[in-house]
Design an enzyme around this catalytic site. Structure first.
Site, PDB file in Angstrom:
ATOM      1  N   SER A 132      20.398  97.535  81.431  1.00  0.00           N
ATOM      2  CA  SER A 132      20.570  96.137  81.067  1.00  0.00           C
ATOM      3  C   SER A 132      21.326  95.455  82.192  1.00  0.00           C
ATOM      4  O   SER A 132      22.088  96.103  82.926  1.00  0.00           O
ATOM      5  CB  SER A 132      21.367  96.031  79.757  1.00  0.00           C
ATOM      6  N   TYR A 145      29.623  98.020  75.206  1.00  0.00           N
ATOM      7  CA  TYR A 145      28.252  98.035  75.733  1.00  0.00           C
ATOM      8  C   TYR A 145      28.267  98.016  77.261  1.00  0.00           C
ATOM      9  O   TYR A 145      27.544  98.772  77.911  1.00  0.00           O
ATOM     10  CB  TYR A 145      27.483  96.834  75.183  1.00  0.00           C
TER      11      TYR A 145
END
Length: 263
Positions: A132, A145
């Site tokens: 990501s 995250y």
């Protein structure tokens, strides 16, 4: 790496991005072993694409090794499985922290270790990590995250150098905001005007290109987000200020709210 006839192990195959990856890889002539937690989605997908299905939960610490044993020969590993982990760290239990770290970081590392040993012996193979843009620039309300994705980037870059003499490639794919499928779409967050998205097919095409051309890193995002990720890498304090002024924390908090109960 030629995908025609290659044995490809794809994790996280039951999500929208995973299904797009499976279709793209099959379209290049790969022989698929698909894995995920949802047998009701996984098994029909594998049947349609002429592949094999293995149901596995990578939060189980024994699952990664068992999965590699059951998969058999792996020429290409596509580590796509991940858990949502947006929100303040204080909102997470220790058990939820462990689960996010196990699925997003530990499992891909263990699987890479096991698959790379086979590949290095043969002098051929490729590892792909679907990450990501959160692995390139940090955001408020996403510390856990970010930790998993920053860790994955560093691991992949170093592993690429270690495996280069053995004929094994390593690539990382960095999606931005993906519409129609994936964590962002499932959380139902509305982006501020002017922030663009990409599709699951774009992620799949980038992944295929990374394998076939042995590309170290590919961003799957509009130009503005790609530039923002670069700024975040070289000037993180400036990036944080820009994100605050642009309302980035509202996006992260919206993701966290939409992900509750799914992590």
């Amino acid at each position: 790496m030629d995908l025609r006839g290659a044995n490809v192990l794809l994790t996280g195959a039951t999500g929208g991005i995973g299904q797009a990856l499976a279709r793209a890889l099959a379209g290049r002539g790969a022989r698929l072993v698909l894995t995920g937690r949802r047998a009701d989605v996984l098994e029909p997908l594998a049947e349609r694409l002429g592949g094999r299905a293995i149901v596995a939960d990578l939060a189980d610490r024994a699952a990664a090794e068992s999965l590699l044993d059951e998969a058999g020969r792996v020429d290409v590993l596509v580590a796509n499985a991940a858990l949502p982990a947006s929100g303040l760290l204080s909102e997470y239990s220790i058990e939820e922290i462990d689960r996010a770290l196990d699925v997003n970081l530990r499992a891909p590392i263990v699987m890479a270790k096991l698959a790379a040993a086979q590949m290095a012996d043969r002098g051929r193979g490729h590892l792909v990590f679907v990450s990501s843009l959160a692995g390139k620039t940090a955001s408020g309300h996403a510390s856990l995250y970010n930790a998993t994705k920053f860790g994955m980037r560093g691991f992949a870059l170093a592993l690429r150098e270690d495996l280069r003499p053995h004929g094994v490639g390593v690539s990382t794919v960095f999606p931005g905001f993906i519409r129609d499928a994936g964590m962002f779409a499932e959380a139902g967050v509305t982006l501020p005007k002017g922030i663009g998205t990409r599709s699951p097919r774009d992620v799949a095409r980038a992944t295929v290109r990374a394998v076939e051309r042995d590309i170290a890193e590919i961003d799957v995002a509009p130009l503005g987000l790609r530039i923002g990720a670069r700024i975040g890498g070289v000037a993180p304090v400036l990036s944080a200020v820009v994100q605050r002024r642009a309302g980035g924390h509202r996006i992260s908090q919206g993701l966290a709210d939409g992900q509750r109960g799914k992590r």
